[in-house]
Motif scaffolding. Structure first.
Motif, PDB file in Angstrom:
ATOM      1  N   PRO A 151     -10.085  15.943  -5.534  1.00 18.38           N
ATOM      2  CA  PRO A 151     -10.928  15.634  -4.366  1.00 18.38           C
ATOM      3  C   PRO A 151     -11.067  14.131  -4.104  1.00 18.38           C
ATOM      4  CG  PRO A 151     -11.960  17.333  -5.692  1.00 18.38           C
ATOM      5  CD  PRO A 151     -10.808  16.801  -6.485  1.00 18.38           C
ATOM      6  N   LEU A 152     -11.183  13.321  -5.169  1.00 19.42           N
ATOM      7  CA  LEU A 152     -11.300  11.882  -4.969  1.00 19.42           C
ATOM      8  C   LEU A 152     -10.016  11.306  -4.382  1.00 19.42           C
ATOM      9  CD1 LEU A 152     -13.198  10.842  -8.231  1.00 19.42           C
ATOM     10  CD2 LEU A 152     -14.086  10.785  -5.897  1.00 19.42           C
ATOM     11  N   THR A 153      -8.864  11.801  -4.840  1.00 20.58           N
ATOM     12  CA  THR A 153      -7.597  11.362  -4.263  1.00 20.58           C
ATOM     13  C   THR A 153      -7.507  11.763  -2.790  1.00 20.58           C
ATOM     14  OG1 THR A 153      -6.494  11.579  -6.411  1.00 20.58           O
ATOM     15  CG2 THR A 153      -5.091  11.499  -4.466  1.00 20.58           C
ATOM     16  N   ALA A 154      -7.896  12.998  -2.484  1.00 25.47           N
ATOM     17  CA  ALA A 154      -7.873  13.466  -1.097  1.00 25.47           C
ATOM     18  C   ALA A 154      -8.776  12.623  -0.220  1.00 25.47           C
ATOM     19  CB  ALA A 154      -8.296  14.936  -1.043  1.00 25.47           C
ATOM     20  N   LEU A 155      -9.953  12.264  -0.743  1.00 30.59           N
ATOM     21  CA  LEU A 155     -10.882  11.424   0.019  1.00 30.59           C
ATOM     22  C   LEU A 155     -10.251  10.063   0.300  1.00 30.59           C
ATOM     23  CD1 LEU A 155     -13.785  11.031   1.159  1.00 30.59           C
ATOM     24  CD2 LEU A 155     -14.421  10.157  -1.104  1.00 30.59           C
ATOM     25  N   ALA A 156      -9.576   9.487  -0.688  1.00 30.32           N
ATOM     26  CA  ALA A 156      -8.999   8.151  -0.526  1.00 30.32           C
ATOM     27  C   ALA A 156      -7.854   8.135   0.481  1.00 30.32           C
ATOM     28  CB  ALA A 156      -8.526   7.620  -1.873  1.00 30.32           C
ATOM     29  N   VAL A 157      -7.021   9.186   0.480  1.00 32.66           N
ATOM     30  CA  VAL A 157      -5.850   9.178   1.378  1.00 32.66           C
ATOM     31  C   VAL A 157      -6.184   9.657   2.780  1.00 32.66           C
ATOM     32  CG1 VAL A 157      -4.261   9.496  -0.555  1.00 32.66           C
ATOM     33  CG2 VAL A 157      -5.096  11.499   0.683  1.00 32.66           C
ATOM     34  N   THR A 158      -7.410  10.083   3.010  1.00 33.48           N
ATOM     35  CA  THR A 158      -7.792  10.564   4.344  1.00 33.48           C
ATOM     36  C   THR A 158      -8.888   9.712   4.991  1.00 33.48           C
ATOM     37  OG1 THR A 158      -9.339  12.134   3.325  1.00 33.48           O
ATOM     38  CG2 THR A 158      -7.141  12.958   3.874  1.00 33.48           C
ATOM     39  N   THR A 159      -9.265   8.623   4.360  1.00 34.48           N
ATOM     40  CA  THR A 159     -10.294   7.750   4.922  1.00 34.48           C
ATOM     41  C   THR A 159      -9.749   6.335   5.053  1.00 34.48           C
ATOM     42  OG1 THR A 159     -11.199   7.225   2.723  1.00 34.48           O
ATOM     43  CG2 THR A 159     -12.173   9.099   3.904  1.00 34.48           C
ATOM     44  N   GLN A 160     -10.284   5.595   6.005  1.00 32.56           N
ATOM     45  CA  GLN A 160      -9.851   4.226   6.224  1.00 32.56           C
ATOM     46  C   GLN A 160     -10.172   3.346   5.025  1.00 32.56           C
ATOM     47  OE1 GLN A 160      -7.975   3.151   8.728  1.00 32.56           O
ATOM     48  NE2 GLN A 160      -7.884   1.171   7.660  1.00 32.56           N
ATOM     49  N   ALA A 161     -11.336   3.604   4.394  1.00 34.31           N
ATOM     50  CA  ALA A 161     -11.726   2.799   3.237  1.00 34.31           C
ATOM     51  C   ALA A 161     -10.744   2.961   2.090  1.00 34.31           C
ATOM     52  CB  ALA A 161     -13.128   3.194   2.785  1.00 34.31           C
ATOM     53  N   GLY A 162     -10.239   4.183   1.904  1.00 33.36           N
ATOM     54  CA  GLY A 162      -9.271   4.413   0.844  1.00 33.36           C
ATOM     55  C   GLY A 162      -7.900   3.850   1.168  1.00 33.36           C
ATOM     56  N   LEU A 163      -7.430   4.061   2.385  1.00 33.33           N
ATOM     57  CA  LEU A 163      -6.107   3.585   2.777  1.00 33.33           C
ATOM     58  C   LEU A 163      -6.052   2.069   2.871  1.00 33.33           C
ATOM     59  CD1 LEU A 163      -5.247   6.240   5.521  1.00 33.33           C
ATOM     60  CD2 LEU A 163      -4.294   6.078   3.220  1.00 33.33           C
ATOM     61  N   ALA A 164      -7.201   1.432   3.068  1.00 36.23           N
ATOM     62  CA  ALA A 164      -7.225  -0.029   3.163  1.00 36.23           C
ATOM     63  C   ALA A 164      -6.793  -0.686   1.864  1.00 36.23           C
ATOM     64  CB  ALA A 164      -8.630  -0.500   3.534  1.00 36.23           C
ATOM     65  N   GLY A 165      -6.854   0.037   0.749  1.00 35.95           N
ATOM     66  CA  GLY A 165      -6.432  -0.524  -0.528  1.00 35.95           C
ATOM     67  C   GLY A 165      -4.933  -0.649  -0.678  1.00 35.95           C
ATOM     68  N   LEU A 166      -4.161   0.005   0.193  1.00 32.49           N
ATOM     69  CA  LEU A 166      -2.700  -0.065   0.110  1.00 32.49           C
ATOM     70  C   LEU A 166      -2.223  -1.331   0.789  1.00 32.49           C
ATOM     71  CD1 LEU A 166      -1.803   3.663   0.896  1.00 32.49           C
ATOM     72  CD2 LEU A 166      -1.949   2.546  -1.332  1.00 32.49           C
ATOM     73  N   SER A 167      -2.233  -2.408   0.042  1.00 37.08           N
ATOM     74  CA  SER A 167      -1.907  -3.711   0.607  1.00 37.08           C
ATOM     75  C   SER A 167      -0.409  -3.939   0.771  1.00 37.08           C
ATOM     76  CB  SER A 167      -2.481  -4.817  -0.286  1.00 37.08           C
ATOM     77  OG  SER A 167      -1.982  -4.696  -1.608  1.00 37.08           O
ATOM     78  N   THR A 168       0.415  -3.194   0.031  1.00 34.06           N
ATOM     79  CA  THR A 168       1.857  -3.441   0.047  1.00 34.06           C
ATOM     80  C   THR A 168       2.663  -2.205   0.411  1.00 34.06           C
ATOM     81  OG1 THR A 168       1.565  -5.099  -1.690  1.00 34.06           O
ATOM     82  CG2 THR A 168       3.804  -4.291  -1.311  1.00 34.06           C
ATOM     83  N   ASN A 169       2.364  -1.081  -0.211  1.00 35.22           N
ATOM     84  CA  ASN A 169       3.196   0.117  -0.069  1.00 35.22           C
ATOM     85  C   ASN A 169       2.454   1.236   0.646  1.00 35.22           C
ATOM     86  OD1 ASN A 169       5.496  -0.801  -1.809  1.00 35.22           O
ATOM     87  ND2 ASN A 169       3.879  -0.867  -3.349  1.00 35.22           N
ATOM     88  N   GLY A 170       3.221   2.045   1.331  1.00 34.76           N
ATOM     89  CA  GLY A 170       2.697   3.262   1.933  1.00 34.76           C
ATOM     90  C   GLY A 170       3.527   4.443   1.476  1.00 34.76           C
ATOM     91  N   GLY A 171       3.481   5.523   2.208  1.00 37.60           N
ATOM     92  CA  GLY A 171       4.307   6.676   1.907  1.00 37.60           C
ATOM     93  C   GLY A 171       4.036   7.270   0.546  1.00 37.60           C
ATOM     94  N   ALA A 172       5.100   7.809  -0.079  1.00 40.77           N
ATOM     95  CA  ALA A 172       4.952   8.488  -1.366  1.00 40.77           C
ATOM     96  C   ALA A 172       4.506   7.525  -2.462  1.00 40.77           C
ATOM     97  CB  ALA A 172       6.267   9.149  -1.760  1.00 40.77           C
ATOM     98  N   HIS A 173       5.015   6.293  -2.421  1.00 41.39           N
ATOM     99  CA  HIS A 173       4.627   5.345  -3.470  1.00 41.39           C
ATOM    100  C   HIS A 173       3.170   4.937  -3.307  1.00 41.39           C
ATOM    101  CE1 HIS A 173       5.699   2.648  -6.749  1.00 41.39           C
ATOM    102  NE2 HIS A 173       4.907   1.752  -6.190  1.00 41.39           N
ATOM    103  N   GLY A 174       2.733   4.779  -2.071  1.00 43.96           N
ATOM    104  CA  GLY A 174       1.320   4.489  -1.840  1.00 43.96           C
ATOM    105  C   GLY A 174       0.427   5.616  -2.328  1.00 43.96           C
ATOM    106  N   PHE A 175       0.880   6.848  -2.123  1.00 42.06           N
ATOM    107  CA  PHE A 175       0.118   7.993  -2.641  1.00 42.06           C
ATOM    108  C   PHE A 175       0.045   7.937  -4.168  1.00 42.06           C
ATOM    109  CE2 PHE A 175      -0.225  12.252  -4.382  1.00 42.06           C
ATOM    110  CZ  PHE A 175      -1.310  12.768  -3.672  1.00 42.06           C
TER     111      PHE A 175
END
Length: 574
Positions: free
Chosen positions: A443-467
């Motif tokens: 659930p915490l992972t799901a929250l991070a990948v579906t909210t702006q606050a969580g996705l904002a931490g991906l400073s370099t990579n997205g996609g599968a590696h960001g996940f």
């Protein structure tokens, strides 16, 4: 395969195997009332501590009281460390770093919980953020205290299996005190002296400003590094003095310090298998558990080594030669520790990912998808393979109980382990233990990948590696491990709070069912072994344990693994 890498792995496992019996026997003497060479010096100190603290050494504790003492002690340590970190900007007259950085409330809270749970997740740069007082009085001290508390819980779990018709699993305060005095302090003193001999700083001097040969200014950090660096490994903590942790030449200057650090991580958890065998009069069973751990450890080494030595096929397609030759190591050297080579980097990554120690000397983020996936899966196994100090042994024993239950179902008889019956109450506690991880991590992972606050931490990579970066943040927090994929910017209020939730669950929500299970077993009698009992020292049980660990870890997290390292690996082969 690189033969030198294989030699390193073989030497490490051989040294670990040789140390299992003497370390395990020493732990039996420390916690079971035997004599040790240190008694003449330490017993008077121990008695003085009990008198000052008002501890009744004759008072036995039920599992509930033991758990309450563990929780209150951890809470007190967390609050004290939080206070030290928040007061850091006011400085200290004896601290040469008189004006250190100010920690935000959420970062101080995250750090305090991190060190009190032996996670030592670091969302900060140690040498640029912490004062010497914070490092030593706060972080290093908590490395000792939290590690000792974990070892105490592991010993209590073993006692629960060893005792019959008892309402007690020991006394937490006695176990805690003996863990520090007889185990952690002596070994840390010896280890720190070896580190100083090898070039690790141990001083109270201010940082040194120099000018490089190129004419640029540079600041060389100083400080009481050796005292913190050894206990971070021995206590399976992992939080280093420096931001780059084991890759910093002041923290880990030579191949000897690297090997010593890895042995320090694994030797006590490995020795506890022999301690289990001695305290339950089933030494062959203790050795079986060690063999299971060693086999899974070796499998992880070989898989990760092969993945990294094979390199990146997309880079090879560009005409880059990644083959191993006499002039180059070959493979994926990105993020590896070039001073030690790929073998020592992989050995360190596997050792730290199996345990609760995030003191890596290479960048997990730069591993190949398959190599990084091995590190992730190791953490998903819940510290079962040479895992956290104390927590690792009861994590492995929970897996053994599941295997025994499955074996009992196969032959249609009530499952038993060490003469103790797995009744409905015990099975409910085991089931609760196994589902707590997924209930928090996913659930915490799901929250991070579906909210702006969580996705904002991906400073370099997205996609599968960001996940994978986000997924790893919560896995490592839940496993009280602390290593991470470095390109995730985790120093935000969102990640400081959510990773702290996972750390708390991984430490306390798992320890309480484990202690309750120990109390249930201690209250039982011991049923005699019959011809129909499952042999506890044979390959059948070993196979069941390995299968149970892989199936539970795989089935619980397979969708998340598929969205991260698995699909990223497949993308390398268009």
């Amino acid at each position: 395969m690189n033969p030198w890498n294989m030699l390193q792995y073989g030497v490490f496992l051989a040294l670990l195997t040789v140390l299992v019996k003497p370390v395990g026997m020493y732990l039996v003497r420390v916690f079971d009332g035997g004599a040790t060479p240190l008694d003449r010096v330490l017993v008077p100190i121990e008695r003085a501590i009990y008198r000052l603290a008002g501890i009744d050494t004759k008072q036995a504790m039920s599992w509930k009281r033991y758990a309450m003492s563990f929780l209150l002690f951890s809470l007190a340590g967390t609050l004290l460390l939080y206070l030290i970190l928040r007061l850091q900007p006011f400085g200290h007259p004896f601290d040469p770093l008189f004006k250190p950085a100010t920690l935000s409330p959420d970062l101080a809270m995250n750090t305090a919980i991190s060190f009190a749970t032996t996670t030592t997740w670091q969302a900060y740069g140690g040498e640029s953020t912490m004062s010497y007082v914070s490092q030593m009085v706060g972080l290093a001290a908590q490395n000792f205290l939290a590690a000792a508390a974990g070892l105490a819980v592991g010993i209590a779990f073993i006692r629960g299996l060893a005792r019959q018709r008892s309402g007690s699993i020991g006394n937490f305060w006695i176990d805690l005190t003996r863990s520090i005095l007889w185990v952690l302090l002596p070994l840390s003193l010896i280890g720190a002296l070896i580190l100083v001999w090898q070039g690790v700083p141990q001083n109270w001097s201010p940082y040194v400003s120099v000018t490089t040969l190129a004419g640029a200014p540079q600041t060389l950090p100083q400080g009481p590094v050796a005292a913190l660096e050894f206990i971070k490994n021995l206590g399976t903590n992992g939080g280093g003095f420096f931001n780059t942790n084991g890759a910093h030449p002041y923290a880990n200057p030579t191949p000897l310090t690297n090997l010593l650090g890895m042995l320090a991580i694994a030797v006590l958890p490995a020795g506890l298998t022999y301690t289990l065998g001695c305290m339950t009069d089933q030494q062959r069973h203790g050795w079986l558990l060690f063999v299971v751990m060693a086999l899974l450890f070796g499998a992880g080494l070989l898989l990760c080594d092969r993945a990294e030595q094979a390199g990146n096929p997309r880079i090879a397609a560009l005409g880059v030669d990644q083959a191993m030759t006499a002039l180059q190591p070959g493979g994926n050297m990105e993020g590896k520790e070039v001073r030690f080579g790929m073998g020592a980097s992989v050995l360190t990554a596997i050792t730290t990912s199996n345990g609760a120690t995030g003191s890596t000397n290479s960048a997990d983020d730069s591993y190949t998808p398959l190599g990084g996936g091995v590190l992730i899966f190791n953490m998903l196994l819940g510290e079962s393979i040479f895992g956290g100090l104390g927590t690792g042994i009861y994590s492995m024993l929970i897996m053994v109980l599941i295997a025994v239950f499955i074996g009992g179902l196969m032959v249609g008889r009530t499952p038993e382990y060490l003469g103790k019956t797995l009744n409905p109450v015990e099975m409910k506690l085991i089931a609760l233990y196994t589902i707590i991880g997924p209930l928090f991590v996913l659930p915490l992972t799901a929250l991070a990948v579906t909210t702006q606050a969580g996705l904002a931490g991906l400073s370099t990579n997205g996609g599968a590696h960001g996940f994978s970066e986000i997924f790893t943040a919560y896995i490592t927090s839940m496993a009280n491990n602390g290593q991470n994929f470095g390109s995730l910017n985790a120093n935000t209020a969102f990640y400081n709070v959510t990773t702290a939730i996972a750390m708390t669950a991984g430490r306390f929500w798992l320890a309480i069912p484990a202690l309750a299970l120990a109390g249930q077993f201690a209250a039982q009698g011991r049923r005699p072994e019959t011809p129909g009992s499952l042999p506890l020292d044979g390959p059948l049980l070993g196979g069941l344990v390995i299968g149970s660990m892989l199936i539970i870890g795989g089935l619980s997290y397979l969708p998340a693994l598929a969205m991260g390292p698995i699909i990223e690996h497949l993308w390398l082969y268009p």
